[in-house]
Scaffold this motif. Structure first.
Motif, PDB file in Angstrom:
ATOM      1  N   ASP A 149       0.887  -1.413   0.068  1.00 23.32           N
ATOM      2  CA  ASP A 149       0.046  -0.162  -0.177  1.00 23.32           C
ATOM      3  C   ASP A 149       0.965   1.157  -0.013  1.00 23.32           C
ATOM      4  O   ASP A 149       1.586   1.342   0.898  1.00 23.32           O
ATOM      5  CB  ASP A 149      -0.983   0.017   1.131  1.00 23.32           C
ATOM      6  CG  ASP A 149      -2.200   0.793   0.859  1.00 23.32           C
ATOM      7  OD1 ASP A 149      -1.803   2.260   0.623  1.00 23.32           O
ATOM      8  OD2 ASP A 149      -3.280   0.450   1.242  1.00 23.32           O
TER       9      ASP A 149
ATOM     10  N   THR B  45      -7.041   4.700  -2.023  1.00 25.03           N
ATOM     11  CA  THR B  45      -6.984   3.347  -1.861  1.00 25.03           C
ATOM     12  C   THR B  45      -7.999   2.577  -2.743  1.00 25.03           C
ATOM     13  O   THR B  45      -7.913   1.575  -3.603  1.00 25.03           O
ATOM     14  CB  THR B  45      -6.900   3.033  -0.566  1.00 25.03           C
ATOM     15  OG1 THR B  45      -5.702   3.448   0.047  1.00 25.03           O
ATOM     16  CG2 THR B  45      -7.055   1.370  -0.281  1.00 25.03           C
TER      17      THR B  45
ATOM     18  N   ASP C  48       1.669   2.587   4.079  1.00 28.10           N
ATOM     19  CA  ASP C  48       0.863   3.667   4.003  1.00 28.10           C
ATOM     20  C   ASP C  48       0.505   4.217   5.461  1.00 28.10           C
ATOM     21  O   ASP C  48       0.860   5.535   5.650  1.00 28.10           O
ATOM     22  CB  ASP C  48      -0.402   3.285   3.271  1.00 28.10           C
ATOM     23  CG  ASP C  48      -1.159   4.656   2.851  1.00 28.10           C
ATOM     24  OD1 ASP C  48      -0.914   5.410   2.172  1.00 28.10           O
ATOM     25  OD2 ASP C  48      -2.329   4.510   3.737  1.00 28.10           O
TER      26      ASP C  48
ATOM     27  N   ASP D  41      -1.032   0.594  -5.049  1.00 30.48           N
ATOM     28  CA  ASP D  41      -2.142   1.377  -5.406  1.00 30.48           C
ATOM     29  C   ASP D  41      -2.134   2.519  -5.622  1.00 30.48           C
ATOM     30  O   ASP D  41      -3.113   3.545  -6.002  1.00 30.48           O
ATOM     31  CB  ASP D  41      -3.297   0.854  -4.346  1.00 30.48           C
ATOM     32  CG  ASP D  41      -2.915   1.361  -2.750  1.00 30.48           C
ATOM     33  OD1 ASP D  41      -1.629   1.591  -2.526  1.00 30.48           O
ATOM     34  OD2 ASP D  41      -3.886   1.290  -1.941  1.00 30.48           O
ATOM     35  N   HIS D  42      -0.976   3.375  -5.179  1.00 24.65           N
ATOM     36  CA  HIS D  42      -0.903   4.996  -5.355  1.00 24.65           C
ATOM     37  C   HIS D  42       0.573   5.241  -4.681  1.00 24.65           C
ATOM     38  O   HIS D  42       1.140   4.049  -4.096  1.00 24.65           O
ATOM     39  CB  HIS D  42      -1.854   5.598  -4.743  1.00 24.65           C
ATOM     40  CG  HIS D  42      -2.334   5.268  -3.158  1.00 24.65           C
ATOM     41  ND1 HIS D  42      -1.477   5.511  -2.149  1.00 24.65           N
ATOM     42  CD2 HIS D  42      -3.244   4.637  -2.755  1.00 24.65           C
ATOM     43  CE1 HIS D  42      -1.962   5.076  -0.991  1.00 24.65           C
ATOM     44  NE2 HIS D  42      -3.038   4.328  -1.384  1.00 24.65           N
TER      45      HIS D  42
ATOM     46  N   HIS E 109      -1.530  11.016   0.241  1.00 19.10           N
ATOM     47  CA  HIS E 109      -1.025  10.422  -0.859  1.00 19.10           C
ATOM     48  C   HIS E 109      -0.388  11.130  -1.854  1.00 19.10           C
ATOM     49  O   HIS E 109      -0.553  12.487  -2.140  1.00 19.10           O
ATOM     50  CB  HIS E 109      -2.196   9.565  -1.653  1.00 19.10           C
ATOM     51  CG  HIS E 109      -2.703   8.436  -0.649  1.00 19.10           C
ATOM     52  ND1 HIS E 109      -3.867   7.957  -0.847  1.00 19.10           N
ATOM     53  CD2 HIS E 109      -2.345   7.887   0.454  1.00 19.10           C
ATOM     54  CE1 HIS E 109      -4.417   7.110   0.041  1.00 19.10           C
ATOM     55  NE2 HIS E 109      -3.396   7.263   0.893  1.00 19.10           N
TER      56      HIS E 109
HETATM   57 MN    MN Z   1      -3.712   2.890  -0.303  1.00 18.72          MN
END
Ligand code: MN
Ligand code: R1P
Ligand code: MN
Length: 406
Positions: free
Chosen positions: A10, A100, A305, A346-347, A358
């Motif tokens: 993540d 997410t 994350d 995911d990012h 993010h």
């Molecule tokens: Mn995420």
């Protein structure tokens, strides 16, 4: 028949998103900046880690090559491996949000092509009529927060007042989220969950992606700690995802960690919860032991994350990467002919970047399995290529977005 293991690290972005500027993230590079800090000795922490970033297994799966491909720069201090195994590349995101659910749904073949609703960064975040409805429906004396915030900072600031007043701490971020922090015993975990379910219903017209329960324990600002009982209440994905398609085809989807919540429990056959990357890996290995031919084991490793990216903790992030890298050998040892493991993200959440949110970045793709020859699959235009690759590998019909790189 075959099995697939899909691991989302993540927020493990590798920079280079072509649309980063639109998100104010031009130059953000989670891996690149962590490697740079590590190589400069700026990510040493006594008792935790020291020196350049050591990811030998991910490097052997092509990480250094794809990092250069995605952003143009080699990650500092990370040697080129002598040999690369498996398919490796990078992917850009087409979904508009760098959140997410958007990232995971796009990985699972369902990009999010509409705009989420967001809460104001100026003044009070939540509309007064919404706050009123929440208080009325849940018999609350009011709410605290009502702003954009970092989750750990806001419980330190308002946790004691929350315990005294019984008002839950409500906050948001640049993601499409309504987050509620409340004390597990003073306020009550069940009550917090019920409150989140009520807020989920009340904000549905606002097109908000998630309501998140953020329970914590402790009695004072410096002893408050969030617990593993976080719960995410997501809206349904806009179309059936890879997970739905697999379940429809009679396969078992083993959802480890946050995956079940992220997909609003759609297309999820088994939910396996665990707290922390190590426990998530143990749970993943256990799922691999039981997975049958044709099944998917899908794990989200959230610590990168939640504990390090948002907290802008470079040594913490680096140490977590190094720990996961070692444990890839445990997966390798359990792989059988026909298995495919894909690592991706995911990012981004660059721990050296301004703010606590993010970052828009490309993500790595590292796909490995016994008998799969090494090949660079280039920069993919959508994360959906990852889901389509899993679909092709598991032998189900292609979906509407993305293309397999097998
Ligand atoms: Mn995420
Ligand atoms: O600061 P904390 O509470 O960890 O919240 C972060 O986690 C949320 C969900 O991933 C993001 O929207 C961001 O706000
Ligand atoms: Mn996050």
């Amino acid at each position: 028949m075959a099995r697939a293991f899909l691991f989302v690290l993540d927020s493990f972005g590798i920079g280079g998103a072509p649309d980063a500027e639109r998100y104010n993230d031009l130059g953000a590079n989670t891996l690149g900046h962590i490697a740079e800090f590590c190589a400069a000795g700026a990510a040493d922490r006594a008792g935790l880690r020291k020196g350049p970033l050591k990811l030998p297994n991910m490097s052997a799966l092509g990480l250094v090559h794809v990092a250069r491909l995605a952003s143009g720069d080699l990650p500092a201090g990370m040697p080129m491996p002598e040999r690369v195994f498996g398919l490796h590349g990078a992917a850009s995101e087409v979904s508009r949000g760098k959140d997410t659910p958007s990232g995971h749904w796009e990985i699972a073949g369902t990009p999010v092509m509409f705009d989420w609703g967001y809460f104001s960064a100026e003044g009070e975040a939540f509309p007064p009529e919404l706050v009123e409805a929440i208080c009325r429906e849940n018999d609350l004396p009011g709410i605290l927060g009502n702003c954009h915030a970092s989750g750990t900072e806001i419980i330190a600031r308002l946790g004691e007042e929350h315990i005294r007043s019984g008002k839950p701490i409500c906050y948001t971020s640049t993601d499409s989220v309504f987050q509620i922090a409340a004390h597990e015993t003073h306020f009550g975990l069940d009550r917090l969950i019920a409150l989140c379910e009520s807020v989920r219903r009340l904000i549905d017209p606002l097109n908000i992606g998630r309501v998140i329960a953020r329970p914590f324990l402790g009695e004072t600002a410096d002893t408050f700690e969030r617990t593993g009982n976080r719960r995410d209440f997501s809206v349904l994905p806009p179309e059936p995802t890879l997970l739905d398609r697999l379940v429809e085809a009679g396969r078992t989807v083993h959802a480890v960690g946050k995956i079940g919540d992220i997909f609003a429990h759609q297309g999820v056959s088994r939910v396996i919860k665990a707290n922390g990357n190590e426990a998530l890996m143990d749970a993943t290995l256990a799922a691999i032991e039981t997975a049958q031919d044709g099944d998917l084991v899908f794990t989200n490793f959230v610590d990168f994350d939640m504990l390090y990216g948002h907290r802008r903790d470079v040594p913490g992030y680096a140490a977590a990467l190094e720990a996961l890298d070692k444990r890839l050998l445990d997966v390798h040892r359990r792989m059988k002919p026909g298995d495919l493991m894909i690592l991706t993200a995911d990012h981004g959440c660059d721990p050296t970047w301004r703010g606590t949110d993010h970052t828009r970045e490309r993500v790595p793709i590292m796909a490995y399995g016994p008998g799969i020859a090494a090949r660079m699959v280039g920069i993919r235009n959508t994360y959906a290529d990852i889901g389509e690759t899993v679909a092709a590998h598991l032998g189900i019909a292609p979906g509407r977005h993305g293309r397999s790189f097998l």
